[in-house]
Design a protein around this motif. Structure first.
Motif, PDB file in Angstrom:
ATOM      1  N   ALA A   1       0.888  -1.517   0.037  1.00  0.00           N
ATOM      2  CA  ALA A   1      -0.521   0.298  -0.228  1.00  0.00           C
ATOM      3  C   ALA A   1       1.064   0.927  -0.436  1.00  0.00           C
ATOM      4  O   ALA A   1       0.517   2.377   0.401  1.00  0.00           O
ATOM      5  CB  ALA A   1      -1.112   0.281   1.118  1.00  0.00           C
ATOM      6  N   GLY A   2       1.944   1.312  -0.869  1.00  0.00           N
ATOM      7  CA  GLY A   2       2.526   2.411  -0.870  1.00  0.00           C
ATOM      8  C   GLY A   2       3.533   3.044   0.200  1.00  0.00           C
ATOM      9  O   GLY A   2       4.201   3.477  -0.226  1.00  0.00           O
ATOM     10  N   LEU A   3       3.925   1.694   1.056  1.00  0.00           N
ATOM     11  CA  LEU A   3       4.589   2.023   2.194  1.00  0.00           C
ATOM     12  C   LEU A   3       6.080   1.061   1.874  1.00  0.00           C
ATOM     13  O   LEU A   3       5.934  -0.071   1.396  1.00  0.00           O
ATOM     14  CB  LEU A   3       4.089   1.250   3.602  1.00  0.00           C
ATOM     15  CG  LEU A   3       3.152   2.132   3.481  1.00  0.00           C
ATOM     16  CD1 LEU A   3       2.582   1.426   5.911  1.00  0.00           C
ATOM     17  CD2 LEU A   3       3.503   3.719   4.830  1.00  0.00           C
ATOM     18  N   SER A   4       7.363   1.775   1.994  1.00  0.00           N
ATOM     19  CA  SER A   4       8.279   1.302   1.712  1.00  0.00           C
ATOM     20  C   SER A   4       8.913   0.649   3.212  1.00  0.00           C
ATOM     21  O   SER A   4       8.588   1.230   4.158  1.00  0.00           O
ATOM     22  CB  SER A   4       9.485   1.795   1.094  1.00  0.00           C
ATOM     23  OG  SER A   4      10.014   3.421   1.475  1.00  0.00           O
ATOM     24  N   VAL A   5      10.084  -0.046   3.882  1.00  0.00           N
ATOM     25  CA  VAL A   5      10.961  -0.105   4.448  1.00  0.00           C
ATOM     26  C   VAL A   5      11.381   1.613   5.132  1.00  0.00           C
ATOM     27  O   VAL A   5      11.351   1.207   6.237  1.00  0.00           O
ATOM     28  CB  VAL A   5      11.963  -1.583   4.790  1.00  0.00           C
ATOM     29  CG1 VAL A   5      12.849  -0.867   5.670  1.00  0.00           C
ATOM     30  CG2 VAL A   5      10.689  -2.396   4.198  1.00  0.00           C
ATOM     31  N   GLY A   6      11.694   1.654   3.929  1.00  0.00           N
ATOM     32  CA  GLY A   6      12.756   3.078   4.169  1.00  0.00           C
ATOM     33  C   GLY A   6      11.777   3.603   4.670  1.00  0.00           C
ATOM     34  O   GLY A   6      12.221   4.621   5.756  1.00  0.00           O
ATOM     35  N   LYS A   7      10.789   4.069   4.607  1.00  0.00           N
ATOM     36  CA  LYS A   7       9.696   5.401   5.067  1.00  0.00           C
ATOM     37  C   LYS A   7       9.250   4.658   6.667  1.00  0.00           C
ATOM     38  O   LYS A   7       9.349   5.652   7.191  1.00  0.00           O
ATOM     39  CB  LYS A   7       8.438   4.898   3.635  1.00  0.00           C
ATOM     40  CG  LYS A   7       8.589   5.711   2.767  1.00  0.00           C
ATOM     41  CD  LYS A   7       7.088   6.114   1.810  1.00  0.00           C
ATOM     42  CE  LYS A   7       7.595   6.808   1.063  1.00  0.00           C
ATOM     43  NZ  LYS A   7       6.198   6.663  -0.421  1.00  0.00           N
ATOM     44  N   VAL A   8       9.141   3.463   6.841  1.00  0.00           N
ATOM     45  CA  VAL A   8       8.146   3.450   8.094  1.00  0.00           C
ATOM     46  C   VAL A   8       9.654   3.035   9.010  1.00  0.00           C
ATOM     47  O   VAL A   8       9.659   3.818  10.175  1.00  0.00           O
ATOM     48  CB  VAL A   8       8.384   2.106   7.807  1.00  0.00           C
ATOM     49  CG1 VAL A   8       8.307   0.985   9.466  1.00  0.00           C
ATOM     50  CG2 VAL A   8       7.250   1.428   7.412  1.00  0.00           C
ATOM     51  N   SER A   9      11.012   3.559   8.233  1.00  0.00           N
ATOM     52  CA  SER A   9      12.424   3.359   9.142  1.00  0.00           C
ATOM     53  C   SER A   9      13.378   4.432   9.617  1.00  0.00           C
ATOM     54  O   SER A   9      12.987   5.266  10.988  1.00  0.00           O
ATOM     55  CB  SER A   9      13.336   2.861   9.137  1.00  0.00           C
ATOM     56  OG  SER A   9      13.974   3.087   8.136  1.00  0.00           O
ATOM     57  N   ALA A  10      12.320   5.574   8.784  1.00  0.00           N
ATOM     58  CA  ALA A  10      12.288   6.459   8.585  1.00  0.00           C
ATOM     59  C   ALA A  10      11.754   7.459   9.800  1.00  0.00           C
ATOM     60  O   ALA A  10      12.001   8.291  10.426  1.00  0.00           O
ATOM     61  CB  ALA A  10      12.214   7.922   7.274  1.00  0.00           C
ATOM     62  N   PHE A  11      10.393   6.860   8.935  1.00  0.00           N
ATOM     63  CA  PHE A  11       8.973   7.966  10.516  1.00  0.00           C
ATOM     64  C   PHE A  11       9.308   7.450  12.048  1.00  0.00           C
ATOM     65  O   PHE A  11       9.859   8.166  12.267  1.00  0.00           O
ATOM     66  CB  PHE A  11       8.217   6.524  10.229  1.00  0.00           C
ATOM     67  CG  PHE A  11       7.084   7.551  11.328  1.00  0.00           C
ATOM     68  CD1 PHE A  11       6.580   7.842  11.231  1.00  0.00           C
ATOM     69  CD2 PHE A  11       6.243   6.164  12.323  1.00  0.00           C
ATOM     70  CE1 PHE A  11       5.289   8.343  12.218  1.00  0.00           C
ATOM     71  CE2 PHE A  11       5.427   6.453  13.708  1.00  0.00           C
ATOM     72  CZ  PHE A  11       5.232   7.501  13.169  1.00  0.00           C
TER      73      PHE A  11
END
Length: 69
Positions: free
Chosen positions: A11-21
């Motif tokens: 759904a548009g989420l990547s591991v990079g975005k989650v870890s950056a959050f």
């Protein structure tokens, strides 16, 4: 035989975005805590002690705001 592609983002989420959050969240909490400790430490000082270091009670929030940047 069926196979699944497990390398696609969900759904548009990547591991990079989650870890950056979570990195940003941790940084925000650390910054908030530093400001809290600074405010608490300066607030414990007497007017005489603050004057010795060139501050007044009115300066505390400005110092904390600069610390939080």
């Amino acid at each position: 035989m069926a196979s699944f592609d497990t390398t696609r983002p969900v759904a548009g989420l990547s591991v990079g975005k989650v870890s950056a959050f979570f990195v940003n969240l941790r940084s925000a909490v650390a910054t908030w805590n530093d400001a809290r400790i600074t405010r608490k430490s300066l607030s414990k000082l007497s007017a005489r002690e603050l004057d010795d270091i060139g501050l007044s009670y009115g300066d505390i929030e400005a110092i904390v705001a600069r610390t939080a940047r």
